[in-house]
Design a protein around this motif. Structure first.
Motif, PDB file in Angstrom:
ATOM      1  N   GLN A   1     -35.495   7.425  64.456  1.00  0.00           N
ATOM      2  CA  GLN A   1     -36.622   7.366  63.517  1.00  0.00           C
ATOM      3  C   GLN A   1     -37.101   8.760  63.138  1.00  0.00           C
ATOM      4  O   GLN A   1     -37.417   9.032  61.975  1.00  0.00           O
ATOM      5  N   TRP A   2     -37.148   9.661  64.116  1.00  0.00           N
ATOM      6  CA  TRP A   2     -37.547  11.034  63.819  1.00  0.00           C
ATOM      7  C   TRP A   2     -36.546  11.694  62.877  1.00  0.00           C
ATOM      8  O   TRP A   2     -36.920  12.438  61.974  1.00  0.00           O
ATOM      9  N   SER A   3     -35.273  11.390  63.087  1.00  0.00           N
ATOM     10  CA  SER A   3     -34.230  11.961  62.234  1.00  0.00           C
ATOM     11  C   SER A   3     -34.385  11.493  60.792  1.00  0.00           C
ATOM     12  O   SER A   3     -34.281  12.290  59.842  1.00  0.00           O
ATOM     13  N   ALA A   4     -34.640  10.188  60.626  1.00  0.00           N
ATOM     14  CA  ALA A   4     -34.822   9.649  59.277  1.00  0.00           C
ATOM     15  C   ALA A   4     -36.059  10.250  58.611  1.00  0.00           C
ATOM     16  O   ALA A   4     -36.050  10.574  57.409  1.00  0.00           O
ATOM     17  N   LEU A   5     -37.116  10.437  59.397  1.00  0.00           N
ATOM     18  CA  LEU A   5     -38.341  11.031  58.862  1.00  0.00           C
ATOM     19  C   LEU A   5     -38.109  12.488  58.460  1.00  0.00           C
ATOM     20  O   LEU A   5     -38.599  12.935  57.410  1.00  0.00           O
ATOM     21  N   ALA A   6     -37.341  13.225  59.279  1.00  0.00           N
ATOM     22  CA  ALA A   6     -37.060  14.624  58.971  1.00  0.00           C
ATOM     23  C   ALA A   6     -36.216  14.763  57.712  1.00  0.00           C
ATOM     24  O   ALA A   6     -36.398  15.684  56.918  1.00  0.00           O
ATOM     25  N   ARG A   7     -35.263  13.837  57.506  1.00  0.00           N
ATOM     26  CA  ARG A   7     -34.432  13.886  56.306  1.00  0.00           C
ATOM     27  C   ARG A   7     -35.251  13.556  55.049  1.00  0.00           C
ATOM     28  O   ARG A   7     -34.967  14.037  53.955  1.00  0.00           O
ATOM     29  N   LYS A   8     -36.273  12.723  55.247  1.00  0.00           N
ATOM     30  CA  LYS A   8     -37.081  12.292  54.105  1.00  0.00           C
ATOM     31  C   LYS A   8     -38.168  13.304  53.755  1.00  0.00           C
ATOM     32  O   LYS A   8     -38.381  13.633  52.569  1.00  0.00           O
ATOM     33  N   GLU A   9     -38.866  13.828  54.777  1.00  0.00           N
ATOM     34  CA  GLU A   9     -40.023  14.686  54.542  1.00  0.00           C
ATOM     35  C   GLU A   9     -39.838  16.120  55.027  1.00  0.00           C
ATOM     36  O   GLU A   9     -40.755  16.937  54.882  1.00  0.00           O
ATOM     37  N   GLY A  10     -38.672  16.396  55.615  1.00  0.00           N
ATOM     38  CA  GLY A  10     -38.476  17.720  56.187  1.00  0.00           C
ATOM     39  C   GLY A  10     -38.983  17.772  57.623  1.00  0.00           C
ATOM     40  O   GLY A  10     -39.678  16.862  58.093  1.00  0.00           O
ATOM     41  N   LEU A  11     -38.663  18.873  58.337  1.00  0.00           N
ATOM     42  CA  LEU A  11     -39.054  18.991  59.740  1.00  0.00           C
ATOM     43  C   LEU A  11     -40.570  18.991  59.918  1.00  0.00           C
ATOM     44  O   LEU A  11     -41.085  18.535  60.942  1.00  0.00           O
ATOM     45  N   LEU A  12     -41.292  19.499  58.944  1.00  0.00           N
ATOM     46  CA  LEU A  12     -42.752  19.505  59.048  1.00  0.00           C
ATOM     47  C   LEU A  12     -43.332  18.090  59.071  1.00  0.00           C
ATOM     48  O   LEU A  12     -44.460  17.882  59.519  1.00  0.00           O
ATOM     49  N   GLY A  13     -42.560  17.122  58.591  1.00  0.00           N
ATOM     50  CA  GLY A  13     -43.014  15.746  58.623  1.00  0.00           C
ATOM     51  C   GLY A  13     -43.126  15.192  60.028  1.00  0.00           C
ATOM     52  O   GLY A  13     -43.727  14.134  60.246  1.00  0.00           O
ATOM     53  N   LEU A  14     -42.546  15.923  61.012  1.00  0.00           N
ATOM     54  CA  LEU A  14     -42.600  15.471  62.402  1.00  0.00           C
ATOM     55  C   LEU A  14     -43.891  15.884  63.103  1.00  0.00           C
ATOM     56  O   LEU A  14     -44.098  15.530  64.261  1.00  0.00           O
ATOM     57  N   GLU A  15     -44.751  16.629  62.404  1.00  0.00           N
ATOM     58  CA  GLU A  15     -46.005  17.065  63.024  1.00  0.00           C
ATOM     59  C   GLU A  15     -46.875  15.878  63.422  1.00  0.00           C
ATOM     60  O   GLU A  15     -47.552  15.901  64.454  1.00  0.00           O
ATOM     61  N   SER A  16     -46.863  14.836  62.628  1.00  0.00           N
ATOM     62  CA  SER A  16     -47.653  13.654  62.972  1.00  0.00           C
ATOM     63  C   SER A  16     -47.137  12.998  64.252  1.00  0.00           C
ATOM     64  O   SER A  16     -47.921  12.480  65.057  1.00  0.00           O
ATOM     65  N   GLU A  17     -45.807  13.011  64.454  1.00  0.00           N
ATOM     66  CA  GLU A  17     -45.215  12.460  65.678  1.00  0.00           C
ATOM     67  C   GLU A  17     -45.565  13.345  66.871  1.00  0.00           C
ATOM     68  O   GLU A  17     -45.782  12.843  67.981  1.00  0.00           O
ATOM     69  N   LEU A  18     -45.619  14.635  66.638  1.00  0.00           N
ATOM     70  CA  LEU A  18     -45.951  15.585  67.693  1.00  0.00           C
ATOM     71  C   LEU A  18     -47.330  15.308  68.274  1.00  0.00           C
ATOM     72  O   LEU A  18     -47.538  15.361  69.491  1.00  0.00           O
ATOM     73  N   GLU A  19     -48.283  15.002  67.433  1.00  0.00           N
ATOM     74  CA  GLU A  19     -49.659  14.778  67.877  1.00  0.00           C
ATOM     75  C   GLU A  19     -49.797  13.491  68.684  1.00  0.00           C
ATOM     76  O   GLU A  19     -50.689  13.376  69.530  1.00  0.00           O
ATOM     77  N   ARG A  20     -48.916  12.520  68.434  1.00  0.00           N
ATOM     78  CA  ARG A  20     -49.026  11.223  69.115  1.00  0.00           C
ATOM     79  C   ARG A  20     -48.156  11.140  70.376  1.00  0.00           C
ATOM     80  O   ARG A  20     -48.232  10.143  71.094  1.00  0.00           O
TER      81      ARG A  20
END
Length: 246
Positions: free
Chosen positions: A83-102
């Motif tokens: 899921q993180w990989s799909a999110l990174a491909r869609k929004e870029g690595l910065l899109g994982l910041e929301s996952e980082l906080e949770r």
């Protein structure tokens, strides 16, 4: 709760007690306060002398894993990585910041932070592998505390037996004290071997098995995060990480 550990413990104890009863012995024959004090107290004293305070405290803290193992789900971790990989491909690595906080896991959080910061794959792998190794060694030291107990207990049992025989030799003319000394000698040996093989060594083995599972989970995490950093296809990442599943 790990019911298998509890069942194994009680089965081992009942096997010894039941065998004694079948041989015509009595339960009271296996109860001896001085022998218990010599073996258990001596074993704890030796281990406390050998072990640094922080490692001894960690070993006592990790003892809860024997009956209450934290749930480790490799397949769930793999799905999250995909899921993180799909999110990174869609929004870029910065899109994982929301996952980082949770993320509650400190190890995973560190990996995601390295990923979001745009570090090279070699840096991500080196940082996480170093922390994985350090945490594994720290946990193994806790398991080795119980291994040490398993080594000392039989020796303290022999010491208890010798002390009992000394009492026997000093009271050869007193039948009552003679019997008590012989009982202490033999029961101390039983306690030493019993504690080592029914309690301390099995606990060490259980902790090591759990540590291996945690390390495997972290290896999966490292491989997954590195694959994301390299921009691999989520489907390929899933296929790769599924190789870790048994």
């Amino acid at each position: 709760m790990d019911l298998l550990s509890l069942l194994g413990f009680f089965l081992g104890i009942m096997a010894v007690v039941g065998g004694n009863l079948l041989e015509g012995g009595k339960l009271a024959f296996l109860v001896n306060g001085p022998a218990f004090l010599i073996v258990l107290g001596g074993t704890l004293g030796a281990v406390m002398l050998q072990t640094p305070p922080n490692l001894f405290v960690n070993a006592l803290r990790d003892l809860q894993w024997v009956v209450s193992l934290p749930r480790i789900d490799l397949s769930q971790r793999i799905q999250r990585i995909v899921q993180w990989s799909a999110l990174a491909r869609k929004e870029g690595l910065l899109g994982l910041e929301s996952e980082l906080e949770r993320e509650p896991d400190g190890f995973v959080r560190k990996g995601l932070q390295l990923l979001v910061d745009g570090n090279e794959t070699e840096i991500i792998r080196d940082c996480l592998e170093l922390e994985m190794y350090a945490k594994e060694q720290q946990a193994l030291h806790a398991a080795k505390v119980f291994e040490a107990m398993g080594g000392y207990a039989p020796t303290l049992g022999i010491l208890g037996a010798v002390l009992g025989l000394i009492q026997v030799m000093q009271n050869l003319t007193d039948p009552e004290k003679l019997g008590h000394g012989i009982a202490t000698a033999f029961v101390a040996t039983i306690y030493g071997v019993g504690f080592a093989n029914l309690v301390f060594l099995p606990i060490a083995g259980k902790l090591k098995a759990h540590i291996r599972k945690i390390t495997l989970l972290r290896q999966v995490t490292i491989e997954g995060l590195v694959a994301i950093a390299e921009g691999e296809n989520p489907r390929n990442i899933e296929l790769k990480l599924n190789g870790f599943l048994e």
